[in-house]
Design an enzyme around this catalytic site. Structure first.
Site, PDB file in Angstrom:
ATOM      1  N   THR A 195       0.683  -1.229  -0.039  1.00  0.00           N
ATOM      2  CA  THR A 195      -0.029  -0.009   0.110  1.00  0.00           C
ATOM      3  C   THR A 195       0.725   1.267  -0.042  1.00  0.00           C
ATOM      4  OG1 THR A 195      -1.933  -1.058   1.093  1.00  0.00           O
ATOM      5  CG2 THR A 195      -1.469   1.209   1.405  1.00  0.00           C
ATOM      6  N   GLY A 225     -10.077  -4.539   1.115  1.00  0.00           N
ATOM      7  CA  GLY A 225      -9.528  -4.243   2.293  1.00  0.00           C
ATOM      8  C   GLY A 225      -9.668  -2.934   2.855  1.00  0.00           C
ATOM      9  N   GLY A 247      -0.677  -2.243   6.267  1.00  0.00           N
ATOM     10  CA  GLY A 247      -0.553  -3.423   7.116  1.00  0.00           C
ATOM     11  C   GLY A 247      -1.990  -4.110   6.774  1.00  0.00           C
ATOM     12  N   GLY A 249      -4.863  -5.269   6.528  1.00  0.00           N
ATOM     13  CA  GLY A 249      -6.099  -4.319   6.100  1.00  0.00           C
ATOM     14  C   GLY A 249      -7.217  -4.986   6.801  1.00  0.00           C
TER      15      GLY A 249
HETATM   16  C1  SD4 Z   1      -4.533  -4.559   2.353  1.00  0.00           C
HETATM   17  N1  SD4 Z   1      -3.551  -2.660   3.512  1.00  0.00           N
HETATM   18  O1  SD4 Z   1      -5.283  -4.730   1.600  1.00  0.00           O
HETATM   19  C2  SD4 Z   1      -3.614  -3.573   2.542  1.00  0.00           C
HETATM   20  C3  SD4 Z   1      -2.080  -4.358   2.583  1.00  0.00           C
HETATM   21  C4  SD4 Z   1      -1.145  -3.357   2.977  1.00  0.00           C
HETATM   22  O2  SD4 Z   1       1.072  -3.036   3.447  1.00  0.00           O
HETATM   23  O3  SD4 Z   1      -1.230  -2.128   3.526  1.00  0.00           O
HETATM   24  N2  SD4 Z   1       0.124  -3.873   3.524  1.00  0.00           N
HETATM   25  O4  SD4 Z   1      -4.738  -5.375   3.461  1.00  0.00           O
END
Ligand code: SD4
Length: 330
Positions: A195, A225, A247, A249
């Site tokens: 992200t 997400g 992270g 999500g």
């Molecule tokens: C998600 N937030 O789809 C995203 C993944 C992410 O760092 O941010 N990874 O869950």
């Protein structure tokens, strides 16, 4: 330092920050700069998890989640599980500017984006995303997002790190016996950031935030997400400041951490305290949570907080000749 204009982004997405900085330094609005910045990351396919050709879902298809928020008007545009259109942040911006809606999903989002002039429909796969998926598929006795289910005939030899990220101390490597394995979600990791979430304060002192991602790797098709969820992956209010998140999500979106950060700053917390507080609200319930937030107040003071990994975020402001990367320890 307390300075604006300022660009703040999750991860060392240097070129994205430079692109947003160029825009804002030339007098563009915060929204325009966020769109330029996140769009640069989509074109560069940052980390192989933003833009076209990035993280595939369980069926091998790349999809896009994106969001933009204007902290002046509190308008939001977002697209979720969008297929066939590569320009996530631009699509989100078109939803904000040219519709009365906040969030469009699936093929409806693609159709709207194309009707407003974005290129498509197109295949969002790349040789890299196809390979990532076929490697994972061949070694299917790996973690995925289905809990406590072992699909029949679906227990090939487990090969760590051959697909979704694993983390050290991970119990998933122990057994791959039919009926015995406990499927747990693949966690995001140091090279699976997934992200970009960015905040910009422009020369007028106005703030905007935006997010773009392919979402979690090997997610169940249809999964949305935190990326396109306002208050979760990003939030902004001109009167206070802004926030971006990255992270796991699926966990984060239950807590709206970026809304929490902005509201805590409104109540008087400094960015660092607000960021730590938002993370701790999650970890109290989910001690294994992996994620991070970055906060910026309306004066341009910034801080990050994280759990489960070392987090980095990037900043450019008038004091800096180029982008600076800040490291935040859990
Ligand atoms: C998600 N937030 O789809 C995203 C993944 C992410 O760092 O941010 N990874 O869950």
């Amino acid at each position: 330092s307390e300075k604006f204009p300022i660009v703040v982004s999750t991860w060392p997405f240097i070129e994205a920050v430079r692109a947003a900085w160029r825009a804002v330094d030339n007098g563009s609005s915060a929204v325009e700069a966020v769109v330029e910045g996140c769009s640069a990351c989509e074109e560069l396919r940052c980390d192989g998890t933003v833009g076209p050709g990035g993280s595939p879902n369980e069926n091998g298809e790349t999809m896009i989640d994106a969001l933009v928020m204007d902290g002046v008007t509190m308008e939001v545009g977002a697209v979720a599980a969008m297929r066939f259109v590569k320009d996530g942040i631009r699509a989100a911006n078109l939803v904000m500017k040219y519709s009365q809606h906040t969030l469009l999903a699936g093929e409806g989002a693609s159709a709207f984006a194309i009707s407003m002039g974005l290129p498509g429909p197109m295949n969002l796969s790349s040789p890299e995303s196809v390979k990532k998926w076929s490697d994972w598929k061949e070694n299917r006795c790996q973690p995925n997002f289905r809990k406590n289910v072992v699909p029949e005939n679906d227990c090939g030899p487990y090969k760590p790190n051959n697909g979704a990220m694993t983390v050290s101390g991970d119990k998933r490597t122990e057994s791959c016996e039919m009926g015995k394995i406990e499927y747990r979600p693949p966690l995001v990791g140091p090279h699976n950031h997934d992200t970009i979430s960015m905040a910009v304060i422009d020369k007028m002192g106005h703030i905007a935030v935006g997010t773009s991602t392919n979402g979690a790797t090997f997610k169940i098709p249809g999964r949305v997400g935190d990326g396109p969820i306002v208050g979760s992956s990003a939030y902004a209010d001109d009167e206070v400041g802004g926030c971006g998140a990255t992270g796991d999500g699926d966990t984060m979106m239950r807590f709206l951490p970026c809304y929490q950060v902005v509201e805590s700053m409104r109540q008087g917390m400094k960015p660092e305290e607000a960021a730590k507080d938002a993370i701790s609200r999650i970890t109290r319930k989910f001690p294994d949570f992996v994620g991070a937030v970055v906060a910026v107040d309306k004066k341009g003071s910034h801080a990050g907080a994280c759990h489960g990994w070392t987090f980095q975020y990037s900043v450019q402001n008038p004091d800096m000749d180029d982008v600076q990367v800040f490291t935040v320890l859990p």
